[in-house]
Design an enzyme around this catalytic site. Structure first.
Site, PDB file in Angstrom:
ATOM      1  N   GLU A  26     -16.387 -11.548  -8.072  1.00  0.00           N
ATOM      2  CA  GLU A  26     -16.680 -10.131  -8.263  1.00  0.00           C
ATOM      3  C   GLU A  26     -17.172  -9.476  -6.975  1.00  0.00           C
ATOM      4  OE1 GLU A  26     -15.843  -8.313 -10.650  1.00  0.00           O
ATOM      5  OE2 GLU A  26     -15.285  -9.835 -12.113  1.00  0.00           O
ATOM      6  N   TYR A 109     -22.398  -3.073 -12.349  1.00  0.00           N
ATOM      7  CA  TYR A 109     -21.050  -3.584 -12.592  1.00  0.00           C
ATOM      8  C   TYR A 109     -21.005  -5.110 -12.517  1.00  0.00           C
ATOM      9  CZ  TYR A 109     -16.392  -5.239 -11.727  1.00  0.00           C
ATOM     10  OH  TYR A 109     -15.243  -5.986 -11.788  1.00  0.00           O
ATOM     11  N   ASP A 127     -16.382   0.053 -13.540  1.00  0.00           N
ATOM     12  CA  ASP A 127     -15.965   0.151 -12.143  1.00  0.00           C
ATOM     13  C   ASP A 127     -14.887   1.213 -12.028  1.00  0.00           C
ATOM     14  OD1 ASP A 127     -13.786  -1.054 -13.346  1.00  0.00           O
ATOM     15  OD2 ASP A 127     -13.462  -2.476 -11.715  1.00  0.00           O
TER      16      ASP A 127
END
Length: 339
Positions: A26, A109, A127
Protein backbone atom coordinates in the site's frame (compact mmCIF):
# COMPACT_ATOMS: atom_id res chain seq x y z
CA UNK A 1 -18.49 -9.32 -5.29
CA UNK A 2 -18.85 -11.97 -7.97
CA UNK A 3 -17.32 -9.51 -10.49
CA UNK A 4 -14.22 -9.15 -8.30
CA UNK A 5 -13.94 -12.91 -7.85
CA UNK A 6 -13.88 -13.40 -11.61
CA UNK A 7 -11.83 -10.36 -12.63
CA UNK A 8 -9.50 -9.44 -9.76
CA UNK A 9 -5.91 -8.72 -10.67
CA UNK A 10 -3.39 -11.39 -9.74
CA UNK A 11 -1.02 -9.44 -7.48
CA UNK A 12 1.63 -10.96 -5.18
CA UNK A 13 0.35 -9.25 -2.03
CA UNK A 14 -3.05 -10.83 -2.63
CA UNK A 15 -1.53 -14.26 -2.00
CA UNK A 16 -0.76 -13.47 1.62
CA UNK A 17 -2.49 -12.25 4.74
CA UNK A 18 0.75 -10.94 6.26
CA UNK A 19 0.11 -7.33 7.39
CA UNK A 20 3.76 -6.47 6.69
CA UNK A 21 3.36 -7.37 3.01
CA UNK A 22 -0.02 -5.62 2.73
CA UNK A 23 1.34 -2.48 4.40
CA UNK A 24 4.43 -2.43 2.17
CA UNK A 25 2.35 -2.81 -1.00
CA UNK A 26 0.00 0.00 0.00
CA UNK A 27 2.83 2.43 0.79
CA UNK A 28 4.52 1.67 -2.55
CA UNK A 29 1.27 1.96 -4.51
CA UNK A 30 0.70 5.43 -3.11
CA UNK A 31 3.73 6.36 -5.20
CA UNK A 32 3.22 4.58 -8.50
CA UNK A 33 1.00 2.38 -10.64
CA UNK A 34 0.73 -1.34 -10.00
CA UNK A 35 2.81 -2.37 -13.02
CA UNK A 36 5.71 -0.19 -11.88
CA UNK A 37 5.22 -0.81 -8.17
CA UNK A 38 5.50 -4.57 -8.58
CA UNK A 39 9.26 -4.33 -9.13
CA UNK A 40 9.78 -2.24 -5.99
CA UNK A 41 7.57 -4.54 -3.92
CA UNK A 42 9.43 -7.66 -5.07
CA UNK A 43 12.81 -6.01 -4.41
CA UNK A 44 11.78 -5.07 -0.85
CA UNK A 45 10.39 -8.53 -0.09
CA UNK A 46 13.51 -10.14 -1.51
CA UNK A 47 15.70 -8.05 0.80
CA UNK A 48 13.40 -7.96 3.83
CA UNK A 49 11.43 -11.15 4.35
CA UNK A 50 9.99 -9.94 7.65
CA UNK A 51 9.38 -6.65 9.38
CA UNK A 52 12.32 -7.45 11.68
CA UNK A 53 14.62 -7.57 8.64
CA UNK A 54 13.41 -4.14 7.52
CA UNK A 55 13.75 -2.73 11.04
CA UNK A 56 17.35 -3.92 11.30
CA UNK A 57 18.38 -2.60 7.89
CA UNK A 58 20.58 0.43 7.37
CA UNK A 59 18.55 3.45 6.26
CA UNK A 60 20.81 3.97 3.25
CA UNK A 61 19.84 0.52 1.98
CA UNK A 62 16.14 1.27 2.46
CA UNK A 63 16.46 4.56 0.57
CA UNK A 64 18.41 2.84 -2.20
CA UNK A 65 15.62 0.29 -2.69
CA UNK A 66 13.09 3.14 -2.69
CA UNK A 67 15.12 5.07 -5.27
CA UNK A 68 12.92 6.11 -8.17
CA UNK A 69 9.64 6.24 -6.24
CA UNK A 70 10.01 9.78 -4.90
CA UNK A 71 8.49 11.17 -1.68
CA UNK A 72 11.40 9.75 0.29
CA UNK A 73 9.79 10.75 3.58
CA UNK A 74 7.52 7.74 3.06
CA UNK A 75 10.53 5.45 2.91
CA UNK A 76 11.91 7.00 6.09
CA UNK A 77 8.52 6.61 7.78
CA UNK A 78 8.36 2.99 6.58
CA UNK A 79 11.71 2.31 8.23
CA UNK A 80 10.77 4.19 11.41
CA UNK A 81 7.49 2.30 11.80
CA UNK A 82 9.14 -1.05 11.11
CA UNK A 83 11.52 -0.34 14.00
CA UNK A 84 8.65 0.70 16.27
CA UNK A 85 6.55 -2.39 15.51
CA UNK A 86 9.57 -4.67 15.88
CA UNK A 87 10.94 -3.17 19.06
CA UNK A 88 7.82 -1.94 20.87
CA UNK A 89 5.11 -4.33 19.60
CA UNK A 90 7.17 -7.52 19.26
CA UNK A 91 6.68 -7.45 15.51
CA UNK A 92 2.87 -7.56 15.69
CA UNK A 93 0.80 -4.97 13.86
CA UNK A 94 -2.17 -3.37 15.64
CA UNK A 95 -5.27 -5.31 14.59
CA UNK A 96 -7.71 -2.41 14.14
CA UNK A 97 -8.13 0.79 12.16
CA UNK A 98 -7.90 3.16 15.12
CA UNK A 99 -4.57 1.84 16.40
CA UNK A 100 -3.06 1.40 12.94
CA UNK A 101 -3.63 5.11 12.35
CA UNK A 102 -1.38 5.94 15.29
CA UNK A 103 1.66 4.57 13.46
CA UNK A 104 3.92 7.06 11.71
CA UNK A 105 3.28 7.25 7.98
CA UNK A 106 -0.04 5.40 8.16
CA UNK A 107 -3.07 7.56 7.42
CA UNK A 108 -6.76 6.80 7.03
CA UNK A 109 -6.45 5.05 3.68
CA UNK A 110 -3.54 2.75 4.54
CA UNK A 111 -4.98 1.94 7.97
CA UNK A 112 -8.33 1.07 6.39
CA UNK A 113 -6.68 -1.09 3.72
CA UNK A 114 -4.73 -3.11 6.29
CA UNK A 115 -7.64 -3.33 8.76
CA UNK A 116 -10.12 -4.48 6.13
CA UNK A 117 -7.86 -6.85 4.16
CA UNK A 118 -6.01 -8.47 7.06
CA UNK A 119 -8.38 -8.11 10.03
CA UNK A 120 -11.77 -8.00 8.20
CA UNK A 121 -12.77 -4.71 9.82
CA UNK A 122 -15.54 -3.01 7.82
CA UNK A 123 -13.85 0.33 7.12
CA UNK A 124 -13.67 1.91 3.64
CA UNK A 125 -10.27 2.57 2.07
CA UNK A 126 -10.99 5.98 0.60
CA UNK A 127 -8.41 6.80 -2.07
CA UNK A 128 -8.48 8.34 -5.53
CA UNK A 129 -10.11 5.25 -6.99
CA UNK A 130 -12.95 5.29 -4.48
CA UNK A 131 -13.47 9.03 -4.93
CA UNK A 132 -13.75 8.52 -8.68
CA UNK A 133 -16.00 5.45 -8.62
CA UNK A 134 -18.33 6.77 -5.92
CA UNK A 135 -18.56 10.31 -7.30
CA UNK A 136 -19.60 8.95 -10.69
CA UNK A 137 -21.84 6.15 -9.50
CA UNK A 138 -23.72 8.29 -6.96
CA UNK A 139 -23.35 11.61 -8.87
CA UNK A 140 -21.53 13.40 -6.03
CA UNK A 141 -20.47 16.91 -7.06
CA UNK A 142 -18.64 17.86 -3.87
CA UNK A 143 -15.05 19.02 -4.42
CA UNK A 144 -12.97 15.95 -3.48
CA UNK A 145 -10.15 18.14 -2.20
CA UNK A 146 -12.41 19.51 0.55
CA UNK A 147 -12.68 18.20 4.10
CA UNK A 148 -16.44 17.94 3.63
CA UNK A 149 -15.98 15.49 0.76
CA UNK A 150 -13.76 13.28 2.89
CA UNK A 151 -16.56 12.95 5.45
CA UNK A 152 -19.19 12.32 2.74
CA UNK A 153 -17.22 9.56 1.04
CA UNK A 154 -16.18 7.98 4.34
CA UNK A 155 -19.77 7.80 5.54
CA UNK A 156 -20.96 6.47 2.20
CA UNK A 157 -18.24 3.86 2.28
CA UNK A 158 -19.34 2.71 5.72
CA UNK A 159 -22.91 2.32 4.45
CA UNK A 160 -22.20 0.33 1.28
CA UNK A 161 -19.14 -1.75 2.24
CA UNK A 162 -19.65 -5.51 2.27
CA UNK A 163 -19.58 -6.31 5.98
CA UNK A 164 -18.66 -9.94 5.34
CA UNK A 165 -15.86 -9.22 2.86
CA UNK A 166 -14.68 -5.66 3.54
CA UNK A 167 -11.14 -6.24 2.26
CA UNK A 168 -12.38 -7.69 -1.01
CA UNK A 169 -14.86 -4.82 -1.35
CA UNK A 170 -12.10 -2.22 -0.98
CA UNK A 171 -9.86 -4.08 -3.42
CA UNK A 172 -12.75 -4.41 -5.89
CA UNK A 173 -13.20 -0.62 -5.87
CA UNK A 174 -9.42 -0.21 -6.32
CA UNK A 175 -9.45 -2.54 -9.32
CA UNK A 176 -12.53 -0.98 -10.85
CA UNK A 177 -11.04 2.51 -10.56
CA UNK A 178 -7.65 1.42 -11.88
CA UNK A 179 -8.81 -0.63 -14.85
CA UNK A 180 -12.36 0.46 -15.84
CA UNK A 181 -13.48 3.69 -14.16
CA UNK A 182 -10.24 5.44 -15.08
CA UNK A 183 -9.60 9.21 -14.91
CA UNK A 184 -9.54 9.51 -18.70
CA UNK A 185 -11.39 7.40 -21.28
CA UNK A 186 -13.25 5.20 -18.76
CA UNK A 187 -14.54 1.91 -20.16
CA UNK A 188 -18.18 2.49 -19.25
CA UNK A 189 -19.38 0.00 -21.89
CA UNK A 190 -17.86 -2.94 -19.96
CA UNK A 191 -18.42 -1.63 -16.43
CA UNK A 192 -20.37 -3.95 -14.19
CA UNK A 193 -22.13 -0.89 -12.71
CA UNK A 194 -23.10 0.79 -15.96
CA UNK A 195 -26.83 0.05 -15.65
CA UNK A 196 -27.12 1.95 -12.38
CA UNK A 197 -24.37 4.59 -12.66
CA UNK A 198 -25.86 8.07 -12.21
CA UNK A 199 -23.03 9.90 -13.98
CA UNK A 200 -23.42 7.66 -17.03
CA UNK A 201 -27.18 8.16 -17.06
CA UNK A 202 -26.76 11.93 -16.83
CA UNK A 203 -23.84 11.97 -19.31
CA UNK A 204 -21.56 13.52 -16.67
CA UNK A 205 -18.82 10.89 -16.44
CA UNK A 206 -16.17 13.27 -17.79
CA UNK A 207 -17.21 15.96 -15.26
CA UNK A 208 -16.66 13.86 -12.15
CA UNK A 209 -15.02 13.78 -9.73
CA UNK A 210 -14.86 17.52 -9.05
CA UNK A 211 -11.49 18.81 -7.86
CA UNK A 212 -11.16 22.57 -7.58
CA UNK A 213 -8.15 23.08 -5.34
CA UNK A 214 -4.99 23.75 -7.30
CA UNK A 215 -1.54 23.00 -5.96
CA UNK A 216 0.73 26.04 -5.76
CA UNK A 217 3.88 25.22 -7.68
CA UNK A 218 7.18 27.00 -7.10
CA UNK A 219 10.27 27.13 -9.32
CA UNK A 220 13.73 26.28 -7.99
CA UNK A 221 17.04 26.62 -9.81
CA UNK A 222 19.67 24.10 -8.79
CA UNK A 223 23.27 23.89 -9.96
CA UNK A 224 25.08 20.65 -9.17
CA UNK A 225 28.86 20.79 -9.18
CA UNK A 226 30.87 17.66 -9.99
CA UNK A 227 34.47 17.32 -8.84
CA UNK A 228 36.58 14.32 -9.75
CA UNK A 229 40.04 13.21 -8.68
CA UNK A 230 41.83 9.89 -9.11
CA UNK A 231 38.68 7.80 -9.77
CA UNK A 232 36.73 9.51 -6.99
CA UNK A 233 33.78 11.88 -7.25
CA UNK A 234 32.13 14.45 -4.98
CA UNK A 235 28.90 13.54 -3.21
CA UNK A 236 26.96 15.48 -0.60
CA UNK A 237 24.47 13.92 1.82
CA UNK A 238 21.31 16.02 2.12
CA UNK A 239 20.31 16.82 5.69
CA UNK A 240 17.81 18.92 7.59
CA UNK A 241 14.24 19.53 6.50
CA UNK A 242 14.85 18.54 2.91
CA UNK A 243 12.63 16.68 0.43
CA UNK A 244 15.71 14.57 -0.39
CA UNK A 245 16.92 14.22 3.20
CA UNK A 246 19.56 11.47 3.66
CA UNK A 247 19.88 10.99 -0.10
CA UNK A 248 23.05 11.92 -1.96
CA UNK A 249 23.55 14.56 -4.62
CA UNK A 250 26.53 16.43 -6.00
CA UNK A 251 27.47 19.62 -4.11
CA UNK A 252 24.81 22.21 -4.88
CA UNK A 253 24.35 25.92 -5.45
CA UNK A 254 20.77 27.20 -5.49
CA UNK A 255 20.00 30.50 -7.20
CA UNK A 256 16.93 32.68 -7.78
CA UNK A 257 17.19 32.38 -11.57
CA UNK A 258 18.76 29.87 -13.95
CA UNK A 259 21.98 31.91 -13.96
CA UNK A 260 24.85 30.69 -11.82
CA UNK A 261 25.69 34.12 -10.48
CA UNK A 262 26.62 33.45 -6.86
CA UNK A 263 27.80 30.77 -4.48
CA UNK A 264 31.06 29.30 -3.27
CA UNK A 265 32.34 28.84 -6.84
CA UNK A 266 32.60 32.59 -7.21
CA UNK A 267 33.65 33.24 -3.64
CA UNK A 268 36.69 31.08 -4.29
CA UNK A 269 37.31 32.61 -7.76
CA UNK A 270 36.94 29.22 -9.43
CA UNK A 271 34.52 30.27 -12.18
CA UNK A 272 37.16 29.91 -14.89
CA UNK A 273 37.59 26.24 -13.95
CA UNK A 274 33.89 25.50 -14.43
CA UNK A 275 32.51 23.60 -17.45
CA UNK A 276 28.81 23.26 -18.26
CA UNK A 277 27.67 19.65 -18.86
CA UNK A 278 23.88 19.50 -19.27
CA UNK A 279 20.53 20.71 -17.97
CA UNK A 280 17.05 19.33 -17.36
CA UNK A 281 13.69 20.13 -15.81
CA UNK A 282 12.40 17.83 -13.07
CA UNK A 283 8.79 18.14 -11.92
CA UNK A 284 7.69 17.39 -8.35
CA UNK A 285 4.17 17.75 -7.00
CA UNK A 286 4.84 21.24 -5.57
CA UNK A 287 8.04 22.26 -7.33
CA UNK A 288 9.55 22.62 -10.78
CA UNK A 289 13.27 21.98 -10.52
CA UNK A 290 15.45 23.57 -13.18
CA UNK A 291 18.72 21.69 -12.91
CA UNK A 292 22.11 22.35 -14.43
CA UNK A 293 25.17 20.12 -14.09
CA UNK A 294 28.69 21.56 -14.04
CA UNK A 295 32.13 20.05 -13.78
CA UNK A 296 34.73 21.85 -11.67
CA UNK A 297 38.32 21.16 -12.71
CA UNK A 298 40.53 22.04 -9.77
CA UNK A 299 43.53 20.63 -7.91
CA UNK A 300 43.35 18.11 -5.09
CA UNK A 301 44.25 20.86 -2.60
CA UNK A 302 41.29 22.95 -3.78
CA UNK A 303 39.01 19.90 -3.48
CA UNK A 304 40.16 19.32 0.11
CA UNK A 305 39.63 22.98 1.02
CA UNK A 306 36.17 23.06 -0.58
CA UNK A 307 35.19 19.82 1.11
CA UNK A 308 35.97 21.30 4.52
CA UNK A 309 34.03 24.44 3.69
CA UNK A 310 30.83 23.07 2.15
CA UNK A 311 30.68 19.49 3.40
CA UNK A 312 30.98 16.90 0.67
CA UNK A 313 32.98 13.69 0.48
CA UNK A 314 34.93 12.05 -2.31
CA UNK A 315 33.78 8.49 -2.93
CA UNK A 316 35.03 5.86 -5.35
CA UNK A 317 33.29 6.06 -8.72
CA UNK A 318 33.21 2.24 -8.72
CA UNK A 319 30.99 2.28 -5.61
CA UNK A 320 28.65 5.05 -6.79
CA UNK A 321 25.78 2.64 -7.40
CA UNK A 322 25.69 1.78 -3.68
CA UNK A 323 24.37 5.23 -2.77
CA UNK A 324 20.70 6.34 -2.83
CA UNK A 325 20.01 9.27 -5.16
CA UNK A 326 16.96 11.36 -6.06
CA UNK A 327 15.65 10.60 -9.52
CA UNK A 328 17.38 13.36 -11.54
CA UNK A 329 20.77 12.55 -10.01
CA UNK A 330 20.19 8.84 -10.58
CA UNK A 331 19.39 9.55 -14.23
CA UNK A 332 22.53 11.67 -14.67
CA UNK A 333 24.75 9.04 -13.04
CA UNK A 334 23.25 6.25 -15.13
CA UNK A 335 23.96 8.22 -18.30
CA UNK A 336 27.49 9.34 -17.42
CA UNK A 337 28.98 6.75 -15.07
CA UNK A 338 27.13 3.43 -15.25
CA UNK A 339 26.84 2.87 -19.01
Amino acid sequence: MSYFDKNKRDLPWRHTNDPFHIWLSEIILQQTRVDQGMKFYNNFIHEFDTIFDLANADEQKVLKLWQGLGYYSRARNLHHTAKYISNELNGKFPNNFKDLKKLKGIGDYTAAAIASIVYKEAVPAVDGNMYRVFSRYFNIEEDISSSKAKKIFWQLGLEVIDKNRPGDFNQAIMDLGATVCTPKSPKCEICVLNESCEALRLKKVDQLPVKLKKVKVSNRFLHFIILENNHTISLSKRTGNDVWRNLYTFPKIETETDLLDKGWIFEENLENDLTFISEEKHILSHQNLFIKYWKLNVSLNNIINLSKKIGFEMISIESIDDYPFPKPIEKFINNHYLN
